[in-house]
Design a protein around this motif. Structure first.
Motif, PDB file in Angstrom:
ATOM      1  N   SER A 564     -21.867 125.879  31.129  1.00 16.04           N
ATOM      2  CA  SER A 564     -22.611 124.864  30.399  1.00 16.04           C
ATOM      3  C   SER A 564     -22.856 123.672  31.310  1.00 16.04           C
ATOM      4  CB  SER A 564     -21.835 124.417  29.158  1.00 16.04           C
ATOM      5  OG  SER A 564     -22.427 123.276  28.579  1.00 16.04           O
ATOM      6  N   GLU A 565     -24.100 123.245  31.390  1.00 24.97           N
ATOM      7  CA  GLU A 565     -24.462 122.081  32.187  1.00 24.97           C
ATOM      8  C   GLU A 565     -23.836 120.801  31.647  1.00 24.97           C
ATOM      9  OE1 GLU A 565     -26.444 121.675  34.868  1.00 24.97           O
ATOM     10  OE2 GLU A 565     -27.183 123.709  35.170  1.00 24.97           O
ATOM     11  N   ASP A 566     -23.390 120.812  30.385  1.00 23.14           N
ATOM     12  CA  ASP A 566     -22.832 119.621  29.768  1.00 23.14           C
ATOM     13  C   ASP A 566     -21.378 119.375  30.160  1.00 23.14           C
ATOM     14  OD1 ASP A 566     -25.207 119.138  28.376  1.00 23.14           O
ATOM     15  OD2 ASP A 566     -24.605 120.460  26.737  1.00 23.14           O
ATOM     16  N   CYS A 567     -20.722 120.376  30.700  1.00 26.66           N
ATOM     17  CA  CYS A 567     -19.287 120.266  30.965  1.00 26.66           C
ATOM     18  C   CYS A 567     -19.022 119.687  32.357  1.00 26.66           C
ATOM     19  CB  CYS A 567     -18.618 121.636  30.846  1.00 26.66           C
ATOM     20  SG  CYS A 567     -18.698 122.321  29.179  1.00 26.66           S
ATOM     21  N   LEU A 568     -18.058 118.767  32.428  1.00 25.83           N
ATOM     22  CA  LEU A 568     -17.714 118.130  33.692  1.00 25.83           C
ATOM     23  C   LEU A 568     -16.227 117.807  33.723  1.00 25.83           C
ATOM     24  CD1 LEU A 568     -18.381 116.649  36.379  1.00 25.83           C
ATOM     25  CD2 LEU A 568     -18.885 114.611  34.999  1.00 25.83           C
ATOM     26  N   LEU A 569     -15.572 118.208  34.787  1.00 27.28           N
ATOM     27  CA  LEU A 569     -14.212 117.780  35.097  1.00 27.28           C
ATOM     28  C   LEU A 569     -14.297 117.002  36.393  1.00 27.28           C
ATOM     29  CD1 LEU A 569     -11.173 117.663  34.975  1.00 27.28           C
ATOM     30  CD2 LEU A 569     -11.071 120.017  35.823  1.00 27.28           C
ATOM     31  N   GLN A 570     -14.068 115.693  36.295  1.00 32.52           N
ATOM     32  CA  GLN A 570     -14.222 114.814  37.453  1.00 32.52           C
ATOM     33  C   GLN A 570     -12.901 114.086  37.710  1.00 32.52           C
ATOM     34  OE1 GLN A 570     -16.586 110.927  37.619  1.00 32.52           O
ATOM     35  NE2 GLN A 570     -18.048 112.400  38.483  1.00 32.52           N
ATOM     36  N   ILE A 571     -12.383 114.206  38.923  1.00 30.11           N
ATOM     37  CA  ILE A 571     -11.114 113.599  39.307  1.00 30.11           C
ATOM     38  C   ILE A 571     -11.398 112.574  40.393  1.00 30.11           C
ATOM     39  CG2 ILE A 571      -8.799 114.039  40.175  1.00 30.11           C
ATOM     40  CD1 ILE A 571      -9.113 116.918  39.150  1.00 30.11           C
ATOM     41  N   ASN A 572     -11.162 111.294  40.058  1.00 28.85           N
ATOM     42  CA  ASN A 572     -11.545 110.202  40.953  1.00 28.85           C
ATOM     43  C   ASN A 572     -10.368 109.425  41.528  1.00 28.85           C
ATOM     44  OD1 ASN A 572     -14.415 110.564  40.337  1.00 28.85           O
ATOM     45  ND2 ASN A 572     -13.917 109.710  38.336  1.00 28.85           N
ATOM     46  N   GLY A 573      -9.234 109.466  40.864  1.00 24.51           N
ATOM     47  CA  GLY A 573      -8.103 108.684  41.346  1.00 24.51           C
ATOM     48  C   GLY A 573      -6.836 109.035  40.604  1.00 24.51           C
ATOM     49  N   GLY A 582      -2.639 129.634  32.979  1.00 26.61           N
ATOM     50  CA  GLY A 582      -4.034 130.051  33.080  1.00 26.61           C
ATOM     51  C   GLY A 582      -4.667 129.374  34.282  1.00 26.61           C
ATOM     52  N   ASP A 583      -5.899 128.906  34.114  1.00 22.90           N
ATOM     53  CA  ASP A 583      -6.552 128.193  35.207  1.00 22.90           C
ATOM     54  C   ASP A 583      -5.923 126.816  35.390  1.00 22.90           C
ATOM     55  OD1 ASP A 583      -8.430 130.286  35.595  1.00 22.90           O
ATOM     56  OD2 ASP A 583      -9.591 129.532  33.895  1.00 22.90           O
ATOM     57  N   GLY A 584      -5.801 126.380  36.631  1.00 25.66           N
ATOM     58  CA  GLY A 584      -5.271 125.053  36.889  1.00 25.66           C
ATOM     59  C   GLY A 584      -6.292 123.986  36.566  1.00 25.66           C
ATOM     60  N   LEU A 585      -7.406 123.991  37.282  1.00 17.91           N
ATOM     61  CA  LEU A 585      -8.539 123.101  37.040  1.00 17.91           C
ATOM     62  C   LEU A 585      -9.695 123.977  36.586  1.00 17.91           C
ATOM     63  CD1 LEU A 585      -8.343 120.871  40.265  1.00 17.91           C
ATOM     64  CD2 LEU A 585      -7.146 120.550  38.073  1.00 17.91           C
ATOM     65  N   ASP A 586     -10.128 123.816  35.339  1.00 16.77           N
ATOM     66  CA  ASP A 586     -11.116 124.719  34.753  1.00 16.77           C
ATOM     67  C   ASP A 586     -12.251 123.906  34.160  1.00 16.77           C
ATOM     68  OD1 ASP A 586     -12.565 126.656  33.480  1.00 16.77           O
ATOM     69  OD2 ASP A 586     -11.000 127.266  32.093  1.00 16.77           O
ATOM     70  N   SER A 587     -13.461 124.156  34.634  1.00 13.14           N
ATOM     71  CA  SER A 587     -14.632 123.531  34.042  1.00 13.14           C
ATOM     72  C   SER A 587     -15.659 124.603  33.729  1.00 13.14           C
ATOM     73  CB  SER A 587     -15.257 122.493  34.985  1.00 13.14           C
ATOM     74  OG  SER A 587     -16.474 122.007  34.439  1.00 13.14           O
ATOM     75  N   ASN A 588     -16.142 124.611  32.501  1.00 12.12           N
ATOM     76  CA  ASN A 588     -17.223 125.531  32.151  1.00 12.12           C
ATOM     77  C   ASN A 588     -18.546 125.087  32.763  1.00 12.12           C
ATOM     78  OD1 ASN A 588     -15.112 126.388  30.462  1.00 12.12           O
ATOM     79  ND2 ASN A 588     -16.544 127.135  28.933  1.00 12.12           N
ATOM     80  N   GLY A 589     -18.538 123.930  33.375  1.00 15.69           N
ATOM     81  CA  GLY A 589     -19.724 123.431  34.059  1.00 15.69           C
ATOM     82  C   GLY A 589     -19.393 123.023  35.471  1.00 15.69           C
ATOM     83  N   TYR A 590     -19.256 121.700  35.695  1.00 10.29           N
ATOM     84  CA  TYR A 590     -19.068 121.159  37.035  1.00 10.29           C
ATOM     85  C   TYR A 590     -17.648 120.643  37.241  1.00 10.29           C
ATOM     86  CZ  TYR A 590     -24.141 121.363  37.272  1.00 10.29           C
ATOM     87  OH  TYR A 590     -25.438 121.803  37.260  1.00 10.29           O
ATOM     88  N   LEU A 591     -17.154 120.849  38.447  1.00  8.57           N
ATOM     89  CA  LEU A 591     -15.871 120.308  38.884  1.00  8.57           C
ATOM     90  C   LEU A 591     -16.137 119.427  40.092  1.00  8.57           C
ATOM     91  CD1 LEU A 591     -12.778 120.100  39.124  1.00  8.57           C
ATOM     92  CD2 LEU A 591     -12.819 122.273  40.363  1.00  8.57           C
ATOM     93  N   GLU A 592     -15.732 118.148  40.009  1.00  8.74           N
ATOM     94  CA  GLU A 592     -15.945 117.210  41.102  1.00  8.74           C
ATOM     95  C   GLU A 592     -14.641 116.481  41.399  1.00  8.74           C
ATOM     96  OE1 GLU A 592     -19.011 114.626  39.774  1.00  8.74           O
ATOM     97  OE2 GLU A 592     -20.565 116.176  39.717  1.00  8.74           O
ATOM     98  N   ILE A 593     -14.204 116.510  42.649  1.00  3.50           N
ATOM     99  CA  ILE A 593     -13.028 115.760  43.071  1.00  3.50           C
ATOM    100  C   ILE A 593     -13.479 114.762  44.123  1.00  3.50           C
ATOM    101  CG2 ILE A 593     -10.739 115.873  44.095  1.00  3.50           C
ATOM    102  CD1 ILE A 593     -10.468 118.690  43.020  1.00  3.50           C
TER     103      ILE A 593
END
Length: 794
Positions: A564-573, A582-593
């Protein structure tokens, strides 16, 4: 990748509706082909037409019932809460306690005195009156209440603009027929607990509620604030402990609440600005339920010490749940914290254990601070958009630790209405079908009196054909016009063979001549299930089965069916440490670190990965070190701007894992919590094209309690070399063969709104890592190493 549960449940509703539609269609088809229709010789054309008309009408009724149910379900899905969600703005909320809430002072000399005595009460002063064991406060002012009522009630029924302060100074009230304290009308009531006093309020387990429907031992129809420095024990035997149909504010004191359902329940909001609060609830510990106002239905905790044990959610807000301070401990059978819209952690300390999610928000979850430790949950942080901006977060999850999954704004009431409509539709459709069959049978009975029926199709004299199997169309009678299509040339009815390299993530080829399945076609509508292939990383009877998702069009840019384009997991600080089953870092869309220190102990089974995403995953800053199973591991994409490495390196629980540069200095390390087969890492100090070593089983100097260090040296262990690059190496192949990072960078929102942002927090502590000396001589895995890595003994 774990699908959003609610999305799956919603899809099941659609499938059930489709199944009923097919059942009605089967009745119509069966009627048109003659099943159950054995017209008698000599019946009139008029009678035959009448029977057909009755059957047609019954079928049309079934169709109309199905359409009506679908329309009702669609209407239920578009409730007012969707409008509230669209208008919601957290910055517009009144989240803090007012100065008046925090001020427990009063003029004792002018206050009215109420003295309780068993089955009666005495009033000294203006504004209140006693009638046996029932005390009614009818005017603004301060009232000091002391003594005991064995079975009585304190009622506030003042003017709509009146502010009333009830000061409990050694008061104990039990009411078997309703709330011990009942606010029927006032502008606002302050329940002040006098300094050093001990107070108790409780209701009965079964009382006849009046038309105003009180539901708690302390129940208010208007704003209610509890403050002061005394203590209060509340027992909600009927339903809730303390409940308000407007705002509920706790601004101090020591409160112990036990309740059959919710502990603290404020319809418009619950705000906590201090005090010590212990809640044991059969339902939710703390709850705000208003779903019709974009500035209501929230829970805000700014200070205080909370201990919550809940049979449902620990803290639940309809629109917003915020923790900005205090010390919060939650043990919940469902979610520890739950919001139907947004959630935020700004500060404070939380210790959480949950039967489901640690913190679930449907749309946005922003982690801007705090010290959060999750000892047990199924999924840790979950929302459509998850932002980790600051704070220290340590999560142990049996499934995904962080999960960006599509939001579902349908309320429980919507789902119940949909279910009822579906049931009604099913009953009406079944009734219409029965009416059709009854009409046909009755017509046949009338027409066949005194006459013999003709032979049935297929020569089965006097017997109706066997009904079709469930889910299959009836077989065409002999001599019918249509013939089934011929199968493709060479097709013998067997399932296609699994390709040789299916275990490397390649989807099996379709049979020659097949066109595949349309992206929108439901599997229940006839799409064949793709073959499952045993995961090479699993062993024995625990081998994982991999679903290859043969239609790339069904997913997002990466081809995942649930992307899904709507999903975002963003880690900034901040600092993030996870231990995921299960999955450690899981995004149905985008993952940004973009920053932070991120340490991932991923799964040991091959059906999940330390990193999993549906569209694209990039790293542009921060320290990342992840270990986990190799079967479904995915790499960052080539849109990353910070180099990373992925290597096959095996180890066991307790082994240290360290990435060192060419000078032998530690870039990042952790102590593994479970067996692993692959290591992935990235850091600002990594350079494109330079060689690094991943050392397993050594001793790392200067680590903290989770084995982390970003400097120092390593002694002992087994090393594997790898080259850092922003180009995926293919070592973490995942199910798509080299990572799914082909979706391209995420586009900024149309309104240009920036995501929440925060600073970075260093990991605390300097405890020694677990002793790994017994594994110091561990060898690299058997088999040839990939081209960009080599094994060496340190």
């Amino acid at each position: 990748m774990t699908l959003n549960r609610k999305t799956s449940r919603k899809r099941c509703h659609v499938l059930r509706r489709s199944s009923r539609a097919r059942a009605v269609a089967a009745v119509i088809v069966a009627g048109s082909l003659g099943f159950g229709l054995l017209p008698a010789t000599g019946c009139s054309v008029q009678d035959g037409n009448q029977g057909q008309n009755m059957a047609s009408q019954a079928s049309e009724q079934a169709k109309q019932a199905e359409e009506a149910a679908g329309a009702a379900a669609s209407a239920a899905a578009g409730t007012d809460f969707a409008t509230v969600a669209a208008a919601f703005d957290a910055s517009a909320l009144d989240l803090e306690c007012s100065k008046r809430d925090l001020d427990a002072g009063f003029d004792e000399a002018s206050a009215t005195k109420i003295v309780l005595s068993g089955g009666s009460a005495q009033v000294e002063g203006e504004g209140a009156a006693a009638d046996g064991s029932r005390v009614v406060v009818s005017a603004a002012g301060a009232y000091v209440v002391s003594g005991t009522l064995d079975d009585g009630q304190i009622v506030v029924e003042a003017g709509a603009e009146d502010k009333v302060q009830l000061v409990l100074d050694g008061a104990d009230v039990t009411c078997s027929q309703g709330p011990a304290m009942y606010v029927k009308q006032a502008d606002k009531v302050f329940l002040t607990l006098a300094d050093g006093s001990r107070n108790a309020l409780s209701d009965g387990a079964d009382y006849a509620a009046d038309d105003e429907d009180p539901t708690a031992a302390v129940y208010s129809k208007d704003d209610l604030t509890v403050n002061g420095t005394g203590s209060l024990a509340v027992a909600g035997a009927y339903r809730h402990g303390i409940a308000s149909k407007d705002d509920l504010v706790i601004a101090g004191s020591t409160i112990t609440v036990s309740a059959v359902e919710d502990g603290l329940h404020g319809k418009d909001c619950v705000k906590i600005g201090g005090g010590t609060i212990d809640v044991e609830a059969g339902g939710d510990g703390i709850k705000a339920s208003n779903d019709g106002d974009a500035v209501r239905g929230f829970v805000s905790i700014s200070d205080g010490t909370l201990n919550i044990v809940a049979g449902d959610d620990g803290i639940q807000g309809k629109t917003y749940v915020r923790v900005a301070g205090g010390d919060v401990t939650v043990d919940a059978a469902d979610d520890a914290l739950h919001s139907d819209l947004e959630g935020q952690v700004e500060g404070g300390a939380m210790t959480l254990a949950a039967g489901d999610d640690a913190f679930h928000a449907e749309t946005v979850l922003a982690l801007d601070g705090g010290d959060v430790r999750v000892s047990e949950c199924v999924e840790g942080y979950e929302a459509e958009k998850v932002y980790v901006n600051d704070g220290a977060h340590r999560l142990v999850a049996s499934d995904d630790a962080l999960n960006a999954a599509p939001a579902d704004l349908a309320s429980a009431e919507d789902e119940a209405a949909t279910s009822q409509n579906e049931q009604a539709s099913g009953s009406e459709a079944a009734g219409a079908s029965a009416d059709a069959q009854g009409a046909q049978g009755a017509q046949g009975s009338q027409d066949t009196q005194g006459a013999q029926p003709p032979d049935a199709p297929g020569g089965a004299a006097g017997e109706a054909p066997e009904p079709p199997a469930d889910g299959e169309l009836p077989e065409m009678p002999a001599g019918s016009e249509g013939e089934p299509p011929e199968p493709p040339e060479g097709f013998n009815g067997d399932a296609p063979a699994v390709p040789d390299r299916a275990d490397a993530g390649q989807a099996p080829a379709r049979p020659e001549g097949s066109q595949g399945v349309d992206a929108g076609q439901d599997a229940a509508e006839g799409a064949a299930e793709p073959p499952a292939v045993a995961d090479a990383s699993a062993s024995g009877d625990q081998a994982q089965q991999r679903d290859f998702g043969m239609s790339a069009a069904a997913g997002g840019p990466g081809g995942a069916a649930d992307a899904s384009e709507d999903c975002l997991l963003q880690i900034n600080g901040g600092f993030l440490w996870v231990d995921a089953g299960g999955d450690g870092l899981d995004s149905n869309g985008y993952l940004e670190i973009t920053g932070a220190t991120v340490l991932v102990n991923g799964p040991s089974n091959g059906g999940n990965g330390a990193i999993d995403y549906g569209c694209d995953a990039t790293v542009s800053g921060g320290i990342v070190l992840a270990v986990g199973a190799a079967g479904m591991a995915e790499d960052f994409s080539d849109a990353s701007t910070q180099p990373f490495v992925s290597v096959q390196a095996s180890g066991q629980a307790g082994d240290s894992v360290a990435v060192v540069n060419g000078s032998g200095n530690v870039v990042a390390s952790l102590a593994a919590t479970k067996p692993f087969q692959i290591v992935q890492a990235s850091a600002p100090s990594m350079k494109e094209g330079e060689t690094y070593q991943v050392i397993v089983g050594g001793t790392v100097a200067g680590t903290d309690d989770v084995g982390f260090a970003d400097a120092g040296s390593v002694t002992g262990g087994t090393a594997v070399e790898a080259t850092a690059s922003t180009t995926p190496s293919g070592v973490a192949s995942g199910m798509m063969g080299g990572g799914r990072g082909k979706g391209g960078p995420r586009q900024a929102p149309d309104d240009g709104a920036a995501q929440p942002s925060g600073g970075t927090t260093e990991a605390g502590g300097q405890a020694q890592a677990p002793d790994a000396s017994a594994d110091a001589q561990r060898q690299a895995p058997d088999g040839a190493a990939p081209q960009n890595q080599s094994a060496a003994q340190v």
